[in-house]
Design an enzyme around this catalytic site. Sequence first.
Site, PDB file in Angstrom:
ATOM      1  N   THR A 179       7.378  -2.573 -67.408  1.00 29.62           N
ATOM      2  CA  THR A 179       8.610  -2.894 -66.708  1.00 29.62           C
ATOM      3  C   THR A 179       8.321  -3.861 -65.579  1.00 29.62           C
ATOM      4  O   THR A 179       7.353  -3.676 -64.836  1.00 29.62           O
ATOM      5  CB  THR A 179       9.329  -1.657 -66.140  1.00 29.62           C
ATOM      6  OG1 THR A 179      10.447  -2.077 -65.342  1.00 29.62           O
ATOM      7  CG2 THR A 179       8.422  -0.796 -65.279  1.00 29.62           C
ATOM      8  N   ILE A 180       9.137  -4.896 -65.458  1.00 26.24           N
ATOM      9  CA  ILE A 180       8.978  -5.813 -64.330  1.00 26.24           C
ATOM     10  C   ILE A 180       9.369  -5.113 -63.031  1.00 26.24           C
ATOM     11  O   ILE A 180       8.931  -5.502 -61.957  1.00 26.24           O
ATOM     12  CB  ILE A 180       9.809  -7.097 -64.505  1.00 26.24           C
ATOM     13  CG1 ILE A 180      11.310  -6.788 -64.564  1.00 26.24           C
ATOM     14  CG2 ILE A 180       9.352  -7.883 -65.728  1.00 26.24           C
ATOM     15  CD1 ILE A 180      12.197  -8.015 -64.466  1.00 26.24           C
ATOM     16  N   ASP A 181      10.189  -4.061 -63.130  1.00 26.32           N
ATOM     17  CA  ASP A 181      10.691  -3.379 -61.931  1.00 26.32           C
ATOM     18  C   ASP A 181       9.623  -2.560 -61.218  1.00 26.32           C
ATOM     19  O   ASP A 181       9.802  -2.177 -60.061  1.00 26.32           O
ATOM     20  CB  ASP A 181      11.854  -2.446 -62.294  1.00 26.32           C
ATOM     21  CG  ASP A 181      13.062  -3.207 -62.819  1.00 26.32           C
ATOM     22  OD1 ASP A 181      13.174  -4.413 -62.525  1.00 26.32           O
ATOM     23  OD2 ASP A 181      13.890  -2.591 -63.514  1.00 26.32           O
ATOM     24  N   ARG A 186      11.774 -12.793 -65.923  1.00 30.08           N
ATOM     25  CA  ARG A 186      11.051 -11.933 -66.865  1.00 30.08           C
ATOM     26  C   ARG A 186      10.767 -12.663 -68.181  1.00 30.08           C
ATOM     27  O   ARG A 186      10.289 -12.044 -69.126  1.00 30.08           O
ATOM     28  CB  ARG A 186      11.821 -10.641 -67.104  1.00 30.08           C
ATOM     29  CG  ARG A 186      13.016 -10.734 -68.015  1.00 30.08           C
ATOM     30  CD  ARG A 186      13.670  -9.369 -68.151  1.00 30.08           C
ATOM     31  NE  ARG A 186      14.604  -9.325 -69.266  1.00 30.08           N
ATOM     32  CZ  ARG A 186      15.550  -8.413 -69.409  1.00 30.08           C
ATOM     33  NH1 ARG A 186      15.679  -7.463 -68.516  1.00 30.08           N
ATOM     34  NH2 ARG A 186      16.352  -8.425 -70.460  1.00 30.08           N
ATOM     35  N   GLY A 195      14.197  -3.802 -71.421  1.00 33.65           N
ATOM     36  CA  GLY A 195      14.065  -5.235 -71.155  1.00 33.65           C
ATOM     37  C   GLY A 195      12.641  -5.719 -71.327  1.00 33.65           C
ATOM     38  O   GLY A 195      11.697  -5.064 -70.885  1.00 33.65           O
ATOM     39  N   ASN A 216      11.038   3.603 -67.983  1.00 33.59           N
ATOM     40  CA  ASN A 216      11.398   5.015 -67.802  1.00 33.59           C
ATOM     41  C   ASN A 216      12.133   5.599 -68.997  1.00 33.59           C
ATOM     42  O   ASN A 216      11.823   6.690 -69.474  1.00 33.59           O
ATOM     43  CB  ASN A 216      12.272   5.154 -66.549  1.00 33.59           C
ATOM     44  CG  ASN A 216      11.528   4.795 -65.286  1.00 33.59           C
ATOM     45  OD1 ASN A 216      10.538   5.412 -64.950  1.00 33.59           O
ATOM     46  ND2 ASN A 216      12.007   3.788 -64.587  1.00 33.59           N
ATOM     47  N   GLU A 251      19.310  -7.114 -56.064  1.00 37.49           N
ATOM     48  CA  GLU A 251      20.593  -6.959 -56.740  1.00 37.49           C
ATOM     49  C   GLU A 251      21.200  -5.581 -56.484  1.00 37.49           C
ATOM     50  O   GLU A 251      22.407  -5.394 -56.626  1.00 37.49           O
ATOM     51  CB  GLU A 251      20.415  -7.139 -58.248  1.00 37.49           C
ATOM     52  CG  GLU A 251      19.539  -6.061 -58.896  1.00 37.49           C
ATOM     53  CD  GLU A 251      19.453  -6.178 -60.407  1.00 37.49           C
ATOM     54  OE1 GLU A 251      20.194  -6.986 -60.989  1.00 37.49           O
ATOM     55  OE2 GLU A 251      18.624  -5.452 -61.000  1.00 37.49           O
TER      56      GLU A 251
END
Length: 398
Positions: free
Chosen positions: A136-138, A290, A12, A107, A238
Amino acid sequence: MKKNVLVVHGGGPTPVMNASLYGVVQEAKRHGDIGAVYGAMGGMEGILKEDLVDLMAIDENELKKLLSTPGSAIGSSRFPLTEEQYEEMAKIIGKYGISYLLPNGGNGTMDTCGRINRACVALGNTDVKVVGIPKTIDNDIAITDHTPGFGSAARYMAGTVKEIAEDVRSLPIHVCVIEALGRNSGWITASSVLAREKAGDAPHLIYTPERPFCQEEFLEDVKKLYDELGGVVVVVSEGLKGKDGNPIVEPIFKTERAIYYGDVSTHLANLVVKELGIKARSEKPGLAGRSSIAWQSEVDRDEAMETGEMALRLAILGKSGIMVGIERVETQDQSYETRFIEIPIDQVMMYEKTLPVEYINGRGNDVTEAFSKWCRPLVGEKLQSFINIKDIRREKQI
């Protein structure tokens, strides 16, 4: 003979993924022995299809727009690769005279990065240097303090919650449940805490996936706050899971890695209505978080660009099989300062970093000041303050 660079995006996108790409090109221009900087169009599939574009041929005025363009300007993918395709990619890399391969992603992409590196070595092409650019935004990549992309997503979440909170404050008749991205890690959810300026400000409750979600406690917390305040703002991940380890809302779609969850915010808002008889609504920003350049963090953008530059710099120095990491530096005045580190790629392949226990409060319905202190520098300029006439009236007795 000039040496070529290949950049490939995976997974993403983020609001600053293209800033890393821009950084790679700018670093390449500082080295006279660099020829082309190829971008693989459409992710890993772009390599297999030999769909490459030379970014060095693009006018600088156009190229600079990468710093303010969301998404991935060269496309991305979550294309699963076979061992045969890794070998085929290694051959294509040799065909195009690629000396430096820079995969940019999370990852899964770092896993791919390590496998491509091994494939090139197996073919005897040890001249190819493979360096991963984290994205990654995560914020769930191991070892690195944080990842480019997270700061902007955190700024978006905090800013959006702050704006919604003003709406709820204006008409305090309902509970608003806001759902954040993040799968198994609650970094983005937790970042909503930066919407607060003082005690009592929204978000009033924060639930991350690192703690089992208890429906009974959630309803107790909401009811108590509603009785005190009227309007309540709740931020949830989520990926919330119950005590049994299963998602509280059954996933609607699964792939080998990705899980597409059902609407957790809608489920919880409906629960509030049914169990408490209180008006409730849900909000799910989703991809807006994002893809928002309006909420891009300048700190995040600059670090993303510098990470791209550093990745190529390390590759030119002969480094390979590593990912660029970010490490905080302790300063006497406690100002924010970082440095880049080299992380062996096998230490970040398919490993998810979650919120540490010290960042979550005892009841599991909020985050601690330690998290706020860690997160605050990453979102850049302080969020705008809004007028609160009720507070002014109380303080000045007008």
